[in-house]
Design a protein around this motif. Structure first.
Motif, PDB file in Angstrom:
ATOM      1  N   GLU A 276      29.678 -22.334  38.338  1.00  0.00           N
ATOM      2  CA  GLU A 276      28.932 -21.082  38.182  1.00  0.00           C
ATOM      3  C   GLU A 276      27.820 -21.215  37.145  1.00  0.00           C
ATOM      4  N   ALA A 277      28.075 -21.977  36.084  1.00  0.00           N
ATOM      5  CA  ALA A 277      27.101 -22.086  34.998  1.00  0.00           C
ATOM      6  C   ALA A 277      26.039 -23.151  35.246  1.00  0.00           C
ATOM      7  N   PHE A 278      26.449 -24.277  35.853  1.00  0.00           N
ATOM      8  CA  PHE A 278      25.541 -25.428  35.926  1.00  0.00           C
ATOM      9  C   PHE A 278      25.372 -25.999  37.334  1.00  0.00           C
ATOM     10  N   GLY A 279      25.895 -25.312  38.337  1.00  0.00           N
ATOM     11  CA  GLY A 279      25.855 -25.844  39.698  1.00  0.00           C
ATOM     12  C   GLY A 279      24.462 -26.074  40.256  1.00  0.00           C
ATOM     13  N   GLU A 280      23.462 -25.385  39.685  1.00  0.00           N
ATOM     14  CA  GLU A 280      22.088 -25.598  40.134  1.00  0.00           C
ATOM     15  C   GLU A 280      21.468 -26.819  39.465  1.00  0.00           C
ATOM     16  N   GLN A 281      22.022 -27.238  38.338  1.00  0.00           N
ATOM     17  CA  GLN A 281      21.447 -28.352  37.563  1.00  0.00           C
ATOM     18  C   GLN A 281      22.211 -29.654  37.721  1.00  0.00           C
ATOM     19  N   ALA A 282      23.474 -29.577  38.113  1.00  0.00           N
ATOM     20  CA  ALA A 282      24.303 -30.774  38.217  1.00  0.00           C
ATOM     21  C   ALA A 282      25.272 -30.625  39.385  1.00  0.00           C
ATOM     22  N   MET A 283      25.683 -31.761  39.932  1.00  0.00           N
ATOM     23  CA  MET A 283      26.723 -31.755  40.957  1.00  0.00           C
ATOM     24  C   MET A 283      28.064 -31.693  40.241  1.00  0.00           C
ATOM     25  N   ILE A 284      28.816 -30.643  40.510  1.00  0.00           N
ATOM     26  CA  ILE A 284      30.099 -30.405  39.855  1.00  0.00           C
ATOM     27  C   ILE A 284      31.220 -30.708  40.836  1.00  0.00           C
ATOM     28  N   GLY A 285      32.310 -31.273  40.328  1.00  0.00           N
ATOM     29  CA  GLY A 285      33.410 -31.544  41.230  1.00  0.00           C
ATOM     30  C   GLY A 285      34.701 -31.869  40.526  1.00  0.00           C
ATOM     31  N   ALA A 286      35.629 -32.395  41.309  1.00  0.00           N
ATOM     32  CA  ALA A 286      36.973 -32.706  40.831  1.00  0.00           C
ATOM     33  C   ALA A 286      37.231 -34.197  40.948  1.00  0.00           C
TER      34      ALA A 286
END
Length: 198
Positions: free
Chosen positions: A48-58
């Motif tokens: 929610e905070a950085f999904g536009e700037q970085a690829m987030i995952g598990a």
């Protein structure tokens, strides 16, 4: 920049502060291993905070059920320590990027056939740049390969010379008791080493 920050042991209370300094340093891929405290909460917060700037995952994703749980957070990256074709296929069917773990050419080709987007060479310190160079000789030239385990600013150039596309960085970028300032300093050193080694 092909660096994945591995936040093993991060808590939901700390994740946004740590995520902020990583993104500010130029890190554009962040994973929270599922054996961390309340990992899905942390992943959702990062997305929610950085999904536009970085690829987030598990990370440490071992089952198809876990893939579905991560998909519900909106995150886009699935990283595994092993090569499980069912997990790879489930990740792709969910529209996510799949980085399965491999250690041998046999595992690498199984992962490629299942649809992996990149390969995670793990544990990297056991295979080493020499082993990576041998594997790169037989793998498809366009297949990205990330070394994970034992990568530091000091040896990054050796890995890149052997054919690594990028790196997953764990304790060299984050340990559970690290302050945001410590993580920021570590991230800057890694980014600087990446830029010099290119």
């Amino acid at each position: 920049m092909n660096l994945v920050a591995i936040l093993r042991g991060i808590t939901p209370d700390d994740v946004l502060e740590i995520g902020k300094v990583l993104v500010e340093a130029g890190i554009n891929r962040i994973e929270v291993p599922l054996n961390s405290p309340d990992p899905l909460i942390s992943i959702r917060k990062l997305q929610e905070a950085f999904g536009e700037q970085a690829m987030i995952g598990a990370g440490t994703v071992l089952t198809v059920e876990q893939v579905a749980q991560v998909a519900e957070t909106g995150a886009r990256l699935i990283v595994s320590p092993n090569c499980n074709p069912a997990v790879i296929r489930a990740s792709k069917e969910a529209g996510m990027t799949s980085f399965p773990g491999v250690m041998t050419p046999t595992e690498a080709f199984v992962a490629i056939d299942a649809g992996a987007d990149a390969l995670k060479l793990f544990p990297g310190e056991l295979v080493g740049p020499i082993g990576l160079r041998a594997m790169k000789a037989v793998l498809p030239r366009e297949m990205p390969l990330y070394a994970v385990g034992g990568v530091t600013p000091a040896n990054m150039a050796d890995w890149l010379a052997a054919g690594a596309t990028g790196f997953g960085i764990g304790s060299s970028i984050y340990k559970p008791d690290d302050s945001a300032q410590i993580v920021a300093d570590k991230a800057r050193r890694l980014v600087d080493a990446w830029n010099v080694a290119q």
